[in-house]
Design a protein around this motif. Structure first.
Motif, PDB file in Angstrom:
ATOM      1  N   GLY A 338       0.797  -1.223   0.000  1.00 12.05           N
ATOM      2  CA  GLY A 338       0.000   0.000   0.000  1.00 12.05           C
ATOM      3  C   GLY A 338       0.826   1.267   0.000  1.00 12.05           C
ATOM      4  O   GLY A 338       0.343   2.322   0.427  1.00 12.05           O
ATOM      5  N   ILE A 339       2.059   1.206  -0.493  1.00 16.50           N
ATOM      6  CA  ILE A 339       2.926   2.383  -0.533  1.00 16.50           C
ATOM      7  C   ILE A 339       3.310   2.685  -1.982  1.00 16.50           C
ATOM      8  O   ILE A 339       3.065   1.894  -2.897  1.00 16.50           O
ATOM      9  N   SER A 340       3.943   3.836  -2.196  1.00 14.19           N
ATOM     10  CA  SER A 340       4.213   4.318  -3.556  1.00 14.19           C
ATOM     11  C   SER A 340       5.243   3.476  -4.305  1.00 14.19           C
ATOM     12  O   SER A 340       5.305   3.531  -5.523  1.00 14.19           O
ATOM     13  N   THR A 341       6.044   2.723  -3.565  1.00  9.03           N
ATOM     14  CA  THR A 341       7.077   1.916  -4.217  1.00  9.03           C
ATOM     15  C   THR A 341       6.602   0.508  -4.546  1.00  9.03           C
ATOM     16  O   THR A 341       7.381  -0.324  -5.013  1.00  9.03           O
ATOM     17  N   ASP A 342       5.343   0.221  -4.313  1.00 13.64           N
ATOM     18  CA  ASP A 342       4.813  -1.129  -4.514  1.00 13.64           C
ATOM     19  C   ASP A 342       4.958  -1.618  -5.943  1.00 13.64           C
ATOM     20  O   ASP A 342       5.121  -0.837  -6.896  1.00 13.64           O
ATOM     21  N   SER A 343       4.853  -2.932  -6.088  1.00 14.13           N
ATOM     22  CA  SER A 343       4.690  -3.543  -7.400  1.00 14.13           C
ATOM     23  C   SER A 343       3.274  -3.245  -7.904  1.00 14.13           C
ATOM     24  O   SER A 343       2.437  -2.700  -7.182  1.00 14.13           O
ATOM     25  N   TYR A 344       3.018  -3.649  -9.145  1.00 14.27           N
ATOM     26  CA  TYR A 344       1.727  -3.307  -9.766  1.00 14.27           C
ATOM     27  C   TYR A 344       1.312  -4.420 -10.714  1.00 14.27           C
ATOM     28  O   TYR A 344       2.162  -5.006 -11.416  1.00 14.27           O
ATOM     29  N   VAL A 345       0.037  -4.723 -10.748  1.00 18.03           N
ATOM     30  CA  VAL A 345      -0.520  -5.663 -11.713  1.00 18.03           C
ATOM     31  C   VAL A 345      -1.943  -5.230 -12.032  1.00 18.03           C
ATOM     32  O   VAL A 345      -2.679  -4.781 -11.143  1.00 18.03           O
ATOM     33  N   ALA A 346      -2.312  -5.310 -13.308  1.00 17.72           N
ATOM     34  CA  ALA A 346      -3.665  -4.928 -13.727  1.00 17.72           C
ATOM     35  C   ALA A 346      -4.052  -5.737 -14.948  1.00 17.72           C
ATOM     36  O   ALA A 346      -3.221  -6.035 -15.813  1.00 17.72           O
ATOM     37  N   SER A 347      -5.325  -6.087 -15.017  1.00 21.30           N
ATOM     38  CA  SER A 347      -5.853  -6.787 -16.186  1.00 21.30           C
ATOM     39  C   SER A 347      -6.333  -5.769 -17.209  1.00 21.30           C
ATOM     40  O   SER A 347      -6.767  -4.665 -16.870  1.00 21.30           O
ATOM     41  N   VAL A 348      -6.269  -6.137 -18.487  1.00 18.69           N
ATOM     42  CA  VAL A 348      -6.789  -5.295 -19.564  1.00 18.69           C
ATOM     43  C   VAL A 348      -7.932  -6.029 -20.245  1.00 18.69           C
ATOM     44  O   VAL A 348      -8.004  -7.265 -20.232  1.00 18.69           O
ATOM     45  N   GLY A 349      -8.821  -5.262 -20.836  1.00 19.08           N
ATOM     46  CA  GLY A 349     -10.037  -5.840 -21.395  1.00 19.08           C
ATOM     47  C   GLY A 349      -9.968  -6.177 -22.863  1.00 19.08           C
ATOM     48  O   GLY A 349     -10.886  -6.800 -23.398  1.00 19.08           O
ATOM     49  N   THR A 350      -8.892  -5.780 -23.558  1.00 22.67           N
ATOM     50  CA  THR A 350      -8.804  -6.050 -24.987  1.00 22.67           C
ATOM     51  C   THR A 350      -8.429  -7.510 -25.220  1.00 22.67           C
ATOM     52  O   THR A 350      -7.712  -8.118 -24.430  1.00 22.67           O
ATOM     53  N   ASP A 351      -8.909  -8.052 -26.323  1.00 25.34           N
ATOM     54  CA  ASP A 351      -8.640  -9.444 -26.644  1.00 25.34           C
ATOM     55  C   ASP A 351      -7.384  -9.563 -27.496  1.00 25.34           C
ATOM     56  O   ASP A 351      -6.966  -8.607 -28.153  1.00 25.34           O
ATOM     57  N   GLY A 352      -6.786 -10.724 -27.487  1.00 24.90           N
ATOM     58  CA  GLY A 352      -5.664 -10.996 -28.362  1.00 24.90           C
ATOM     59  C   GLY A 352      -4.320 -10.874 -27.681  1.00 24.90           C
ATOM     60  O   GLY A 352      -4.182 -10.316 -26.587  1.00 24.90           O
ATOM     61  N   GLN A 353      -3.313 -11.404 -28.349  1.00 19.46           N
ATOM     62  CA  GLN A 353      -1.954 -11.424 -27.813  1.00 19.46           C
ATOM     63  C   GLN A 353      -1.335 -10.034 -27.808  1.00 19.46           C
ATOM     64  O   GLN A 353      -1.637  -9.196 -28.657  1.00 19.46           O
ATOM     65  N   PHE A 354      -0.452  -9.812 -26.839  1.00 14.81           N
ATOM     66  CA  PHE A 354       0.417  -8.646 -26.892  1.00 14.81           C
ATOM     67  C   PHE A 354       1.445  -8.873 -28.000  1.00 14.81           C
ATOM     68  O   PHE A 354       1.928  -9.991 -28.204  1.00 14.81           O
TER      69      PHE A 354
END
Length: 614
Positions: A338-354
């Protein structure tokens, strides 16, 4: 006697004195060429071949490049920095490498290894794992033990309550001993099981109240502090006791490295406090502690973090996510305090491979074929993902992303695009209707170099962003480009050599490629502007040939597919050549110039005689 007067055939004189590069379309302008080999815009408006390239090194199995203070490359299982082999640092020789720079470090994927280029002893694995066996006891017994402690690592004490009452009976109950509360000693611990999760409380004698306190576990094990450091996000799994197993089922941040043999973690207590250190004698449990890194499709550095993305099935679960490491720490991807130096992960809604990733103007960009994900913000709580539906990077062309000055270029599904942060713009109209794929690109000065494959072979194209012209060089298949110290290096897929676009200026940059540069230029169709029969009656060329250079002129009539030899000349000095031509009437024609060696063509003047339409 009067003789009949012959009408003079009309003729036109066309001068070409500006050669504008490659244009692989049916109708092209004067000075453009439908096809070419090894020409350059360096001497524009003159027509000239490219300069010789260089050979930097000839490794056995080049797998990746990166620029630091010097060029670094992977040869099989070995890493070389400025041609110096790093001892004691072994890589997988069977996978192509992605090398990422972060500060003084190089991160090598997919091996998940790192090395400090300023201190070669600082190297190792990003992922580390520790397997232990735990036994009873407040002091280390066997290989490992768990001790409940405060935030400084000091062991909590459980003094007995005054009288003959059993301290465990009170501590394990959910009833505060109000009748005897004034007699309780300061520092008495009590597990309040009325909340979920349970809370550990300490008796504050001054306030005559139970105060909630944080719960920490001190883990003793030989060498555990050498494996992990303060701030590491680790996953702890335990077997052998149901209470401990039910608790350690997620990532935990190491609060403090106490010593080389002890670490401190914050626990979210959900079971009886005595079970942490009160195992029966001879009843061991096994513990596995690991610091791991997500498997990612692409990984980049931006604003002192590593960023990555993943689309696919991981541990039986479908993921479509973007990740960021802890600030300034590429080893940690699971720190969520819960601090500014934390790691980050988020899901995206678009389909298909990066399909690619790059840092552009300080923002991480993640591409799919039909969109761009742009990350805004400076810390996890305000990170935002903006998605723009537009032409993204073509699948298989992730290495086509390259910056030329302040503009980002890349290969999309059907074209080469330029992106300035708003929307991509097509720049490859001159390449015609040929479909290309598997593009790899780099930049040097104002030029964008891109090696890509059509249905038959690879071709190396160069786009001069300042002059707005394309040129086609040869059939080089570049496995990777890298700009280092004013030169553009690349791995030649066919020869396995590391080469340079500019010829070396010193021995440290390698040697000059052998032989003369072979080049050619093929015009578009001449004569489509007139329906009448015509022929070239005179061809005058103004050019400069170095000694040893040879130039040959050919002509093709009426798209016959047969090139007829016109004239050949050898280099001496700057001259004007009048090329002898045997007139041949035709509907249209094309010219081709083949050369070998250094040359400059300043102008070509054609005299075209017009005939009838028959």
């Amino acid at each position: 006697m009067k003789l009949s007067k012959l009408n003079e055939l009309p003729s036109t004189r066309e001068m070409i004195d500006a050669f504008r590069g490659y244009n692989h379309n049916i109708r092209i302008s004067e000075g453009e060429f439908y096809d070419m080999t090894n020409l350059t815009s360096a001497e524009y408006p003159s027509l000239s071949p490219r300069k010789k390239r260089g050979i930097y090194e000839s490794p056995e199995n080049p797998l990746g490049l990166i620029s630091k203070d010097a060029l670094c490359y992977v040869d099989g299982s070995d890493l070389y920095i400025n041609k110096y082999k790093i001892e004691g640092f072994e890589l997988d020789p069977n996978t192509k490498k992605t090398l990422i720079s972060m500060g003084a470090y190089i991160i090598i994927m997919p091996d998940k290894k790192y090395i400090n280029t300023q201190d070669y002893s600082d190297k190792g694995n990003i992922e580390v794992e520790f397997n232990l066996t735990a036994h009873n006891g407040a002091e280390p017994v066997g290989s490992c033990s768990f001790i409940m402690s405060d935030m400084e690592g000091e062991t909590y004490k459980n003094p007995k309550i005054k009288g003959e009452e059993d301290e465990r009976a009170i501590a394990e109950s959910n009833i505060t001993p109000y009748a005897d509360i004034e007699d309780l000693p300061a520092g008495m611990l009590w597990l309040d099981t009325s909340s979920n999760p349970s809370m550990l409380k300490m008796y504050d004698k001054q306030k005559s109240a139970w105060i909630e306190i944080p719960v920490y576990t001190k883990i003793y094990a030989n060498g555990i502090g050498k494996t992990f450091n303060t701030g590491d996000g680790v996953f702890i799994s335990i077997s052998g006791t149901s209470a401990a197993t039910s608790h350690f089922r997620d990532y935990i941040v190491i609060e403090k490295k106490i010593s080389d043999n002890a670490i401190l973690v914050k626990t979210n207590l959900t079971y009886n406090i005595y079970e942490i250190s009160d195992y029966a004698e001879g009843e061991p449990i096994t513990i596995n502690i690991k610091r791991d890194m997500p498997n990612m499709d692409f990984i980049i550095e931006s604003e002192n973090r590593l960023w990555g993305c993943k689309y696919g099935v991981v541990d039986g679960k479908m993921v479509n996510e973007i990740y960021a490491s802890k600030l300034g720490d590429f080893k940690n991807w699971h720190c969520f305090a819960g601090i500014s130096t934390d790691s980050y992960v988020a899901s995206v809604g678009t389909d298909g491979q990066f399909t690619g990733a790059i840092t552009y103007l300080g923002y991480p960009l993640f591409f799919k074929e039909d969109c761009i994900h742009k990350i805004y913000g400076s810390y996890p709580d305000n990170f935002q993902i903006q998605t723009t539906a537009c032409r993204g990077v073509q699948n298989g062309s992730s290495k086509s992303l390259a910056l030329v000055n302040e503009t980002l270029f890349y290969k999309s599904r059907y074209s080469v695009c330029a992106y300035d942060g708003a929307l991509p713009v097509e720049m490859s109209g001159a390449l015609g209707n040929v479909q290309y794929s598997d593009a790899v690109a780099g930049s040097l000065g104002n030029k964008y170099y891109i090696s890509m494959r059509d249905s038959e072979d690879y071709h190396l194209f160069v786009y001069d962003t300042f002059k707005g012209m394309w040129h086609k060089e040869d059939n080089t298949q570049a496995a990777q480009f890298c700009n280092c110290r004013g030169n553009l290096y690349y791995i030649d897929h066919d020869t396995k050599q590391i080469k340079t676009i500019r010829k070396p200026s010193s021995e440290s940059e390698g040697i000059e490629e052998p032989g003369l540069v072979k080049w050619s230029a093929e015009t578009g169709i001449i004569g489509t502007d007139s329906p009448d029969k015509k022929y070239i009656s005179r061809l005058v060329v103004r050019l400069l040939l170095e000694v040893g250079t040879r130039v040959t002129f050919f002509v093709e009539y009426d798209s016959s597919g047969s090139w007829e030899h016109l004239f050949s000349m050898d280099g001496t000095t700057l001259k004007t050549f009048s090329i002898p031509i045997r007139p041949k009437r035709c509907d249209h024609l094309r010219l081709r110039i083949d050369g070998e060696g250094e040359a400059k063509i300043f102008s070509i003047c054609k005299t075209i005689e017009q005939g009838s339409d028959m």
